[in-house]
Design a protein around this motif. Structure first.
Motif, PDB file in Angstrom:
ATOM      1  N   VAL A  57       0.862  -1.185   0.000  1.00 27.14           N
ATOM      2  CA  VAL A  57       0.000   0.000   0.000  1.00 27.14           C
ATOM      3  C   VAL A  57       0.898   1.234   0.000  1.00 27.14           C
ATOM      4  O   VAL A  57       1.662   1.448   0.939  1.00 27.14           O
ATOM      5  N   TRP A  58       0.789   2.051  -1.060  1.00 27.85           N
ATOM      6  CA  TRP A  58       1.709   3.176  -1.198  1.00 27.85           C
ATOM      7  C   TRP A  58       1.270   4.416  -0.434  1.00 27.85           C
ATOM      8  O   TRP A  58       2.083   5.177   0.054  1.00 27.85           O
ATOM      9  N   GLY A  59      -0.005   4.657  -0.308  1.00 31.81           N
ATOM     10  CA  GLY A  59      -0.455   5.845   0.406  1.00 31.81           C
ATOM     11  C   GLY A  59      -0.238   7.108  -0.396  1.00 31.81           C
ATOM     12  O   GLY A  59      -0.133   7.076  -1.634  1.00 31.81           O
ATOM     13  N   PRO A  60      -0.153   8.270   0.273  1.00 35.15           N
ATOM     14  CA  PRO A  60       0.014   9.544  -0.439  1.00 35.15           C
ATOM     15  C   PRO A  60       1.316   9.587  -1.233  1.00 35.15           C
ATOM     16  O   PRO A  60       2.296   8.903  -0.902  1.00 35.15           O
ATOM     17  N   THR A  61       1.331  10.408  -2.279  1.00 39.94           N
ATOM     18  CA  THR A  61       2.548  10.605  -3.066  1.00 39.94           C
ATOM     19  C   THR A  61       3.559  11.406  -2.248  1.00 39.94           C
ATOM     20  O   THR A  61       3.195  12.077  -1.272  1.00 39.94           O
ATOM     21  N   PRO A  62       4.837  11.358  -2.615  1.00 34.36           N
ATOM     22  CA  PRO A  62       5.826  12.166  -1.891  1.00 34.36           C
ATOM     23  C   PRO A  62       5.462  13.651  -1.854  1.00 34.36           C
ATOM     24  O   PRO A  62       5.670  14.310  -0.814  1.00 34.36           O
ATOM     25  N   TRP A  63       4.915  14.196  -2.937  1.00 29.32           N
ATOM     26  CA  TRP A  63       4.540  15.605  -2.933  1.00 29.32           C
ATOM     27  C   TRP A  63       3.398  15.855  -1.954  1.00 29.32           C
ATOM     28  O   TRP A  63       3.399  16.850  -1.214  1.00 29.32           O
ATOM     29  N   GLN A  64       2.428  14.981  -1.925  1.00 30.47           N
ATOM     30  CA  GLN A  64       1.317  15.134  -0.982  1.00 30.47           C
ATOM     31  C   GLN A  64       1.810  15.036   0.462  1.00 30.47           C
ATOM     32  O   GLN A  64       1.328  15.761   1.339  1.00 30.47           O
ATOM     33  N   ARG A  65       2.754  14.168   0.693  1.00 31.78           N
ATOM     34  CA  ARG A  65       3.291  14.042   2.054  1.00 31.78           C
ATOM     35  C   ARG A  65       4.038  15.308   2.461  1.00 31.78           C
ATOM     36  O   ARG A  65       3.910  15.774   3.606  1.00 31.78           O
ATOM     37  N   ALA A  66       4.825  15.855   1.550  1.00 28.43           N
ATOM     38  CA  ALA A  66       5.664  17.004   1.877  1.00 28.43           C
ATOM     39  C   ALA A  66       4.875  18.300   2.001  1.00 28.43           C
ATOM     40  O   ALA A  66       5.393  19.281   2.537  1.00 28.43           O
TER      41      ALA A  66
END
Length: 531
Positions: free
Chosen positions: A240-249
């Motif tokens: 399960v990948w979850g949010p993208t790196p941009w969304q996380r940051a």
């Protein structure tokens, strides 16, 4: 000069004082409660109970088996020592306190060995109260001080000392520390190998030195090669990948990744404090370097400069948090668990919060240390107050219910409350395992059902964790620890007692069941005997 000759001693005393203050501060929340809000802790301590039963022989030895050689076993040494020292009732709290002290003490030891800012290390101590602690990821938390020791041994020295006969002690220490990482938590071997490559590249170490160090890691490579094929089939579950790196940051995810323990504004404020400290430290350092003329320029000491290795490793762990999947097979929080250790290393790597031209133990340095102590004090006081409220309000009746349990119960735990008003994690659904810790017996769900645990059932009770168990029938409704609303009347046949966590309406419904006899009716935790 006399004044300058005293500076190192003053600095050493100040560093020791800040370390002691940090250790005392992080211990405060544990003094205020008997049951810390750490989800998996009860199941971890129950493993110690089962281990003792197996070693004592009898029926337990025929029911359970012990897997000594798998990774992530070091935590049970601390849990077992706590059990022997203070007994089962306090073993979980004391073991978690010892872990927190080792985490913070290891951070201060790493800072001292590399001449890093003691004030920044004091502030970094707040990061031990992150979601891995609240979820009870004991082994992973223990892996961080082991990783700090690995970094120290890997980067100590100024050249290729490993090529000389005197370097054999260092190679043995590296081999032993890699085994320590395996025993603490196998996931820490990944950052350790990356750090190994970074050190070899940055220090331009000789090929002979690198080869000798690689040879010292062969025992751990052999252990991993023997263990990995034994993982259960369910560890091949979908990622399960979850949010993208941009969304996380660019979202509050960052705060939850760095802390994610308590509800309320405290952790958001302190995330801003940590980031602001880093930005200010690097900005002042850059301004100080530009403002000093060549004629007056002095050589920076390690304590006044940045630490490239710690920056690289800290940034690596933060990058792990941003890009790794949220869940890898059965490993939860596979991404965010790296954020707090990464930020802690970045705080150590940063220059002190003062211009580089200022003496290391000047007045501003003292003010910075006092600021760090004040910030740590605020954090632990508010955290301790939150833990106190959690125990008094949300664990009301819990100890009374455990006291009403007989020896060797067949205990069913049902958490209908689910969420806490104080703690962000799911702090309740494993607490029923304290019944096994104190009274023995069996549970509807136990870590002994997980094939990766230290103590497991010889004959699996239910399907799900290895190909050999896929055709087993469910003895009772699966997943009741997560979904208590799925309980069926027939499930009660397998248990002697039911521990129910819920409000008045929930308790009235269970009390009205003619098959259940209330044994404790205080607070939101009630115990029922199954007739």
């Amino acid at each position: 000069m006399p004044s300058s000759a005293k500076s190192p001693a003053v600095g050493a005393r100040a560093r020791w004082l800040l370390a002691v203050v940090s250790l005392a501060a992080v211990a405060l929340p544990f003094v205020l409660v008997r049951v810390p809000p750490s989800t998996d802790l009860a199941q971890q301590v129950a493993q110690v109970r089962l281990l003792g039963d197996v070693l004592a022989g009898g029926d337990a030895a025929a029911t359970y088996r012990v897997d000594w050689l798998a990774p992530n076993r070091l935590s049970y040494a601390l849990l077992g020592a706590s059990w022997l020292a203070v007994g089962p009732e306090h073993a979980g709290r004391v073991a978690l306190l010892v872990l927190v002290l080792v985490w913070v003490g290891g951070l201060h030891a790493l800072a001292a060995s590399r001449g890093r800012s003691a004030a920044a290390t004091t502030l970094a101590s707040v990061l031990v109260f992150h979601h891995a602690l609240y979820w009870g990821y004991y082994g992973f938390l223990l892996g961080f001080p082991c990783f700090a020791l690995w970094l120290h041994l890997l980067t100590a020295g100024s050249g290729d000392e490993d090529s000389a006969p005197a370097g054999s002690a260092r190679l043995a220490a590296l081999a032993g520390t890699s085994l320590l990482l395996y025993a603490a938590h196998v996931l820490w071997l990944g950052p350790a190998l990356v750090a190994f490559g970074l050190d070899a590249w940055r220090r331009r170490r000789a090929l002979r030195t690198v080869a000798l160090r690689v040879l010292s890691l062969l025992p751990i490579a052999a252990l991993v090669a023997l263990w990995y094929p034994t993982l259960p089939a369910r560890f091949g579950a979908a990622t399960v990948w979850g949010p993208t790196p941009w969304q996380r940051a660019t979202s509050p995810w960052l705060v939850d990744a760095a802390f994610g323990g308590l509800r309320g504004p405290l952790e958001g404020v302190f995330f801003i404090v940590v980031v602001s400290w880093l930005v200010a430290a690097f900005a002042l350092w850059a301004l100080g370097r530009r403002s000093v003329t060549d004629a007056a320029k002095t050589v920076e000491t390690p304590a006044q400069s940045v630490d490239p290795m710690l920056i690289a490793v800290g940034a690596l762990l933060v990058a792990f948090a941003l890009v790794l999947p949220a869940r890898y097979s059965l490993v939860l929080h596979f991404d965010s668990r790296w954020m707090a250790p990464g930020l802690a290393l970045l705080l150590l790597a940063a220059p002190p919060l003062r211009p580089a031209s200022e003496p290391p133990f000047g007045a501003r340095g003292s003010v910075t240390a006092l600021l760090a102590v004040a910030l740590l004090g605020v954090f632990v006081v508010v955290t301790g107050a939150g833990w106190f409220v959690f125990e008094r309000a949300e664990l009301a009746g819990f100890e009374d219910a455990l006291s009403a349990l007989p020896d060797e119960p067949r205990l069913l735990g049902l958490d209908h409350q689910r969420t806490s008003a104080v703690v962000e994690a799911a702090p309740f659904y494993q607490l029923f395992a304290y019944g096994q810790v104190l009274r023995g017996g069996t549970l509807n769900f136990s870590f002994a059902d997980l094939a990766t645990s230290l103590v497991t059932y010889r004959e699996p009770r239910m399907p799900g964790y290895s190909p050999a168990t896929q055709d087993l029938p469910w003895r009772w409704t699966p997943g009741l620890e997560w979904h208590p609303e799925r309980l069926r009347s027939a499930d009660l046949e397998h248990f002697s007692h039911v521990l129910v966590h819920g409000g008045e309406e929930v308790q009235q419904r269970f009390a009205a069941n003619p098959r259940l006899e209330p044994l404790s009716t205080v607070g939101t935790w009630h115990l029922y005997a199954v007739e």
